[in-house]
Design a protein around this motif. Structure first.
Motif, mmCIF file in Angstrom:
data_model
loop_
_atom_site.group_PDB
_atom_site.id
_atom_site.type_symbol
_atom_site.label_atom_id
_atom_site.label_comp_id
_atom_site.label_asym_id
_atom_site.label_seq_id
_atom_site.Cartn_x
_atom_site.Cartn_y
_atom_site.Cartn_z
ATOM 1 N N LYS A 25 5.891 5.731 -7.952
ATOM 2 C CA LYS A 25 6.434 5.251 -6.685
ATOM 3 C C LYS A 25 5.699 5.835 -5.484
ATOM 4 O O LYS A 25 5.806 5.334 -4.388
ATOM 5 N N THR A 26 4.949 6.921 -5.678
ATOM 6 C CA THR A 26 4.231 7.551 -4.583
ATOM 7 C C THR A 26 2.962 6.753 -4.280
ATOM 8 O O THR A 26 2.119 6.587 -5.151
ATOM 9 N N PRO A 27 2.818 6.246 -3.055
ATOM 10 C CA PRO A 27 1.606 5.483 -2.712
ATOM 11 C C PRO A 27 0.343 6.340 -2.829
ATOM 12 O O PRO A 27 0.327 7.486 -2.398
ATOM 13 N N ASN A 53 1.620 2.146 -7.534
ATOM 14 C CA ASN A 53 2.994 2.360 -7.050
ATOM 15 C C ASN A 53 3.760 1.054 -6.880
ATOM 16 O O ASN A 53 4.980 1.054 -6.818
ATOM 17 N N LEU A 54 3.046 -0.071 -6.823
ATOM 18 C CA LEU A 54 3.704 -1.372 -6.674
ATOM 19 C C LEU A 54 3.560 -2.241 -7.930
ATOM 20 O O LEU A 54 4.028 -3.370 -7.964
ATOM 21 N N THR A 83 -4.094 2.328 1.407
ATOM 22 C CA THR A 83 -2.826 2.764 0.825
ATOM 23 C C THR A 83 -1.809 1.673 1.109
ATOM 24 O O THR A 83 -1.699 1.197 2.247
ATOM 25 N N ASP A 85 2.246 0.074 0.575
ATOM 26 C CA ASP A 85 3.638 0.396 0.304
ATOM 27 C C ASP A 85 4.490 -0.822 0.638
ATOM 28 O O ASP A 85 4.039 -1.746 1.318
ATOM 29 N N ASN A 86 5.729 -0.794 0.173
ATOM 30 C CA ASN A 86 6.676 -1.859 0.462
ATOM 31 C C ASN A 86 7.359 -1.512 1.783
ATOM 32 O O ASN A 86 8.081 -0.526 1.865
ATOM 33 N N THR A 94 -0.550 0.611 4.683
ATOM 34 C CA THR A 94 -0.011 1.655 5.553
ATOM 35 C C THR A 94 -1.090 2.609 6.031
ATOM 36 O O THR A 94 -0.899 3.339 6.997
#
Length: 98
Positions: A25-27, A53-54, A83, A85-86, A94
Motif C-alpha cells: 500500500k506504500t507508494p 501499491n495499486l 509516484t 497513489d489513489n 503525486t
C-alpha cells in the motif's frame, strides 16, 4: 484431520498476507517515460512499469497530476520517476522527477 489442516492454512495465510498487503500500500517510485503532456488538463501520459501499491501492470496511460507545476519542465521522451497513489478515487501522479 481435514479441519485441522484447513485451520492451519487459514491462520498461516492470514499472518503472511497482512505484512505483504501493508507493504504494497506504500507508494513507491516507478520508472516511466513521458509520452504526452497536457498542461491545460493537468495530465501526463506515461509508459510505466508495474505500480505495486495499486496492483497495476506495466502500461501506457494518461494520469492527472497532483500539482500541475510538475509538468513545467517535462518534454515527450523524458525518462522520469513517478509516484502514484489513489487520490479521491483517481489514480494520480503525486510525485514526478527527471
Amino acid at each position: 484431520m481435514p479441519p485441522t489442516f484447513a485451520a492451519g492454512m487459514d491462520g498461516g495465510s492470514g499472518m503472511d498476507m497482512k505484512p505483504a498487503a501493508k507493504a504494497m500500500k506504500t507508494p513507491q517510485p516507478v520508472s516511466a517515460e513521458v509520452r504526452k503532456i497536457d498542461p491545460a488538463a493537468g495530465k501526463v501520459t506515461l509508459k510505466h512499469g508495474p505500480i505495486m501499491n495499486l496492483g497495476m501492470p506495466p502500461m501506457t496511460m494518461a494520469f492527472p497530476v497532483k500539482d500541475p507545476a510538475m509538468l513545467a519542465n517535462l518534454k515527450e521522451g523524458d525518462k522520469v520517476s513517478a509516484t502514484f497513489d489513489n487520490v479521491d478515487g483517481r489514480i494520480t501522479v503525486t510525485d514526478l522527477r527527471k
